[in-house]
Design an enzyme around this catalytic site. Sequence first.
Site, PDB file in Angstrom:
ATOM      1  N   ASP A  17      21.229  23.934  52.503  1.00 11.64           N
ATOM      2  CA  ASP A  17      22.695  23.933  52.566  1.00 11.64           C
ATOM      3  C   ASP A  17      23.116  23.175  53.828  1.00 11.64           C
ATOM      4  O   ASP A  17      22.757  23.572  54.936  1.00 11.64           O
ATOM      5  CB  ASP A  17      23.193  25.388  52.598  1.00 11.64           C
ATOM      6  CG  ASP A  17      24.710  25.468  52.573  1.00 11.64           C
ATOM      7  OD1 ASP A  17      25.353  24.456  52.230  1.00 11.64           O
ATOM      8  OD2 ASP A  17      25.238  26.548  52.902  1.00 11.64           O
ATOM      9  N   ASP A 112      26.644  19.511  48.664  1.00  8.57           N
ATOM     10  CA  ASP A 112      25.870  19.678  49.901  1.00  8.57           C
ATOM     11  C   ASP A 112      24.861  20.820  49.815  1.00  8.57           C
ATOM     12  O   ASP A 112      24.477  21.399  50.824  1.00  8.57           O
ATOM     13  CB  ASP A 112      26.819  19.897  51.088  1.00  8.57           C
ATOM     14  CG  ASP A 112      27.371  21.310  51.145  1.00  8.57           C
ATOM     15  OD1 ASP A 112      27.626  21.887  50.076  1.00  8.57           O
ATOM     16  OD2 ASP A 112      27.534  21.827  52.255  1.00  8.57           O
ATOM     17  N   GLU A 113      24.437  21.133  48.617  1.00  6.11           N
ATOM     18  CA  GLU A 113      23.594  22.317  48.443  1.00  6.11           C
ATOM     19  C   GLU A 113      22.644  22.118  47.268  1.00  6.11           C
ATOM     20  O   GLU A 113      23.066  21.624  46.225  1.00  6.11           O
ATOM     21  CB  GLU A 113      24.545  23.461  48.088  1.00  6.11           C
ATOM     22  CG  GLU A 113      24.243  24.786  48.679  1.00  6.11           C
ATOM     23  CD  GLU A 113      25.242  25.799  48.143  1.00  6.11           C
ATOM     24  OE1 GLU A 113      24.826  26.641  47.364  1.00  6.11           O
ATOM     25  OE2 GLU A 113      26.437  25.725  48.496  1.00  6.11           O
TER      26      GLU A 113
HETATM   27 MG   LIG Z   1      27.329  23.838  53.133  1.00  8.86          MG
END
Ligand SMILES: [Mg+2]
Length: 360
Positions: A17, A112-113
């Site tokens: 993350d 973003d993960e």
């Molecule tokens: Mg994040």
Amino acid sequence: MSRKSKNWKNRKIIHIDMDSFFASIEIRDNPKLKDKPVAVGGKATERGVLTTCNYLAREYGLHSAMSSKKATQLCKDVIILPVDIAKYRRVSAEIFKIFKCYSKKIEPVSIDEAFIDVSDSKYCGCDPEEMARQIRLCIKKDFGLTASAGISSNKLIAKICSDWRKPDNQFCVYDYDISNFIRDVSLKSIPGIGRVNFEKCKNLNMLTCKNMYEQSRSDLVNLFGSYGNILFDLIRGVDNREVKTDRVRKSVSVEDTFLKDLKDINSCLEKISLLYTKLINRCESSNINTGNIKEIFIKIKFNDFEVISRQKKSKCLHIREFENLFNMNVMTITKPIRLLGLGFKICQDEEMSQIDIFNR
Ligand SMILES: [Mg+2]
């Protein structure tokens, strides 16, 4: 095989993350912003909301989904930058390439993960902790950004772990420690609980997973509906979900929570028009094919948090269709509306070929 590998009897899953992704990219690209409270989001004057903010801004109580107006009240020096989603997507695509060096089993969760299943990966002496460390180092070196990682043998625990030592850090829970670890985890961290269910839990004096252990499966089903069945396993750290590599997009939607609840039809229609533009932009920026739509839908959340959704069959994405759907279902506004959403469902490949056959 390293000494550490014996800690792994089951799967090895890494959850990566990125730390305050959008804000971090903006700060990287403009070093003058370093050491300043920075957020990315809509303008305070236009009832915008924050998408991300850096850790300095968080010290003032700012967080994502907060209205920009409130953010400027809490922190008058906050710098709110506009969202440049195309830029963030480019960076994201490059970062995902790093994951591919370690495993082919990658499930993107968001921009973003991601989950990476490295059970069969032979890198780093088969040690997932070392792999996570290398991935984070590579992201830092190549992109000047930091990421946090969680490592465990299922998705639930890996995801909770990536949050445990955030930012720029990692945390690992081995198989044999899962049941011990999950006991004291807040129910807030369990996926699917959400704000409303968490309030429900709080009222029943249940704050952590172990507080729920006395509830039987059927007790939880009574409390939370079919989700209660899943929840029974999750609070015990049991999660057999696979890391899914071929996630097919089934629907696309956008929504907005309003600073002031909407109280009349006209203001709703105004919002629907704005949301429609947002939906079209989303399709364009993400290259989503709108040629195989099967259904459109609207979502309405009232100020007492009741949520309804209404759908109709439709093959095209036209503003009139959404307006009609709204007008057909909402004759008068009986309670103020705090959120509206628009979206559509996409025909899956099998359904598409069925339609093809019928049309022949
Ligand atoms: Mg994040």
